[in-house]
Design a protein around this motif. Structure first.
Motif, PDB file in Angstrom:
ATOM      1  N   GLY A 281       0.791  -1.224   0.000  1.00  0.00           N
ATOM      2  CA  GLY A 281       0.000   0.000   0.000  1.00  0.00           C
ATOM      3  C   GLY A 281       0.818   1.265   0.000  1.00  0.00           C
ATOM      4  O   GLY A 281       0.263   2.365   0.128  1.00  0.00           O
ATOM      5  N   SER A 282       2.130   1.161  -0.141  1.00  0.00           N
ATOM      6  CA  SER A 282       2.977   2.351  -0.167  1.00  0.00           C
ATOM      7  C   SER A 282       4.213   2.068  -1.004  1.00  0.00           C
ATOM      8  O   SER A 282       4.668   0.918  -1.093  1.00  0.00           O
ATOM      9  CB  SER A 282       3.397   2.768   1.251  1.00  0.00           C
ATOM     10  N   ALA A 283       4.742   3.142  -1.585  1.00  0.00           N
ATOM     11  CA  ALA A 283       5.948   2.992  -2.393  1.00  0.00           C
ATOM     12  C   ALA A 283       7.155   2.658  -1.524  1.00  0.00           C
ATOM     13  O   ALA A 283       8.039   1.898  -1.928  1.00  0.00           O
ATOM     14  CB  ALA A 283       6.207   4.271  -3.188  1.00  0.00           C
ATOM     15  N   ALA A 284       7.193   3.215  -0.295  1.00  0.00           N
ATOM     16  CA  ALA A 284       8.324   2.942   0.598  1.00  0.00           C
ATOM     17  C   ALA A 284       8.350   1.477   1.020  1.00  0.00           C
ATOM     18  O   ALA A 284       9.412   0.840   1.054  1.00  0.00           O
ATOM     19  CB  ALA A 284       8.243   3.847   1.827  1.00  0.00           C
ATOM     20  N   GLY A 285       7.179   0.936   1.344  1.00  0.00           N
ATOM     21  CA  GLY A 285       7.126  -0.477   1.720  1.00  0.00           C
ATOM     22  C   GLY A 285       7.495  -1.390   0.567  1.00  0.00           C
ATOM     23  O   GLY A 285       8.198  -2.392   0.746  1.00  0.00           O
ATOM     24  N   GLY A 286       7.026  -1.035  -0.627  1.00  0.00           N
ATOM     25  CA  GLY A 286       7.388  -1.829  -1.796  1.00  0.00           C
ATOM     26  C   GLY A 286       8.869  -1.781  -2.085  1.00  0.00           C
ATOM     27  O   GLY A 286       9.480  -2.797  -2.436  1.00  0.00           O
TER      28      GLY A 286
END
Length: 242
Positions: free
Chosen positions: A24-29
């Motif tokens: 749900g987030s670019a940082a987590g991905g």
């Protein structure tokens, strides 16, 4: 939670898109993707190290012309020129992706076939020679060894055929699995190179028989022990004469 498969296939970076959608987030991905990139980095270093050492050993034994690739850098204590050669070849193979992704996939996919063939050849040679080289081993296995060898050969042949199959039907030039073509090409080049050059210059690796000498409890070979006894006896004789 998972995105549409069509969207993943249409993306240039499906793994990154999958991680971004799931977290749900670019940082987590990016965090999950960074773990995979780290694995690729360390695996690449290990593969390059192994390839450079094989290149060095092959050049040392006369399989590659020129003594440059067999030199060890005294400062770094590594075969520097063999590393440079292996890195250059890796970079050139990586450039194939810009021209054809199918061709690049064939070069990367043929690694498994070559690895299987490297297992098949020594097993086949051992069977043809009657397993003489393993008769004195700790686990000769007797007739069971032949059974296991035959099973291994059949399985390797089956695996090679499977890895040469296309991934989808109908087969198109872009979806064709060219691994068999690359494998046959490398085999032909290796055979030609052997008869043209290596047959006269390649001497093979130096084989050291580690079992030829038995070590005692002090870590000294029997030969060294006998030499030491002879030296001690001679010294004792000289002292008695004095």
């Amino acid at each position: 939670v998972l995105p549409d498969v069509t969207a993943l296939l249409a993306s240039s970076q499906p793994i990154g898109l999958l991680f971004k959608t799931v977290t749900g987030s670019a940082a987590g991905g990016f965090g999950l993707l960074f773990l995979i990139l780290g694995i690729w980095l360390f695996a690449g270093v290990g593969a390059l190290t192994a390839a450079s050492r094989c290149t060095y050993a092959f050049a040392r034994d006369g399989g590659i012309p020129g003594n440059l690739w067999a030199k060890v850098n005294k400062t770094l204590d590594v075969p520097l020129w063999a590393i440079i050669l292996s890195t250059t070849v890796d970079c050139l193979l990586g450039c194939i992706y810009f021209g054809s992704s199918a061709a690049f996939g064939s070069f990367t996919g043929v690694a498994t076939i070559c690895l299987s063939a490297s297992y098949c050849v020594p097993i086949l040679v051992s069977v043809v020679r009657g397993r003489q080289a393993v008769r004195s081993s700790p686990f000769p296995l007797g007739k069971l060894g032949y059974v296991l060898n035959y099973i291994s050969l059949v399985w390797i042949c089956l695996a090679v055929v499977i890895f040469c199959m296309p991934v989808s039907l109908p087969v198109t030039p872009s979806s064709m699995n060219y691994a068999s073509v690359v494998f046959a090409g490398f085999g032909a080049i290796s055979g030609i190179w052997y008869f043209v050059y290596a047959r006269k210059h390649f001497k093979g690796p130096i084989i050291v028989d580690m079992g030829a000498e038995e070590y005692n409890s002090n870590g000294v070979t029997d030969v060294e022990h006998e030499k030491g006894l002879n030296i001690s006896d001679n010294s004792a004789d000289e002292e008695s004469k004095k």
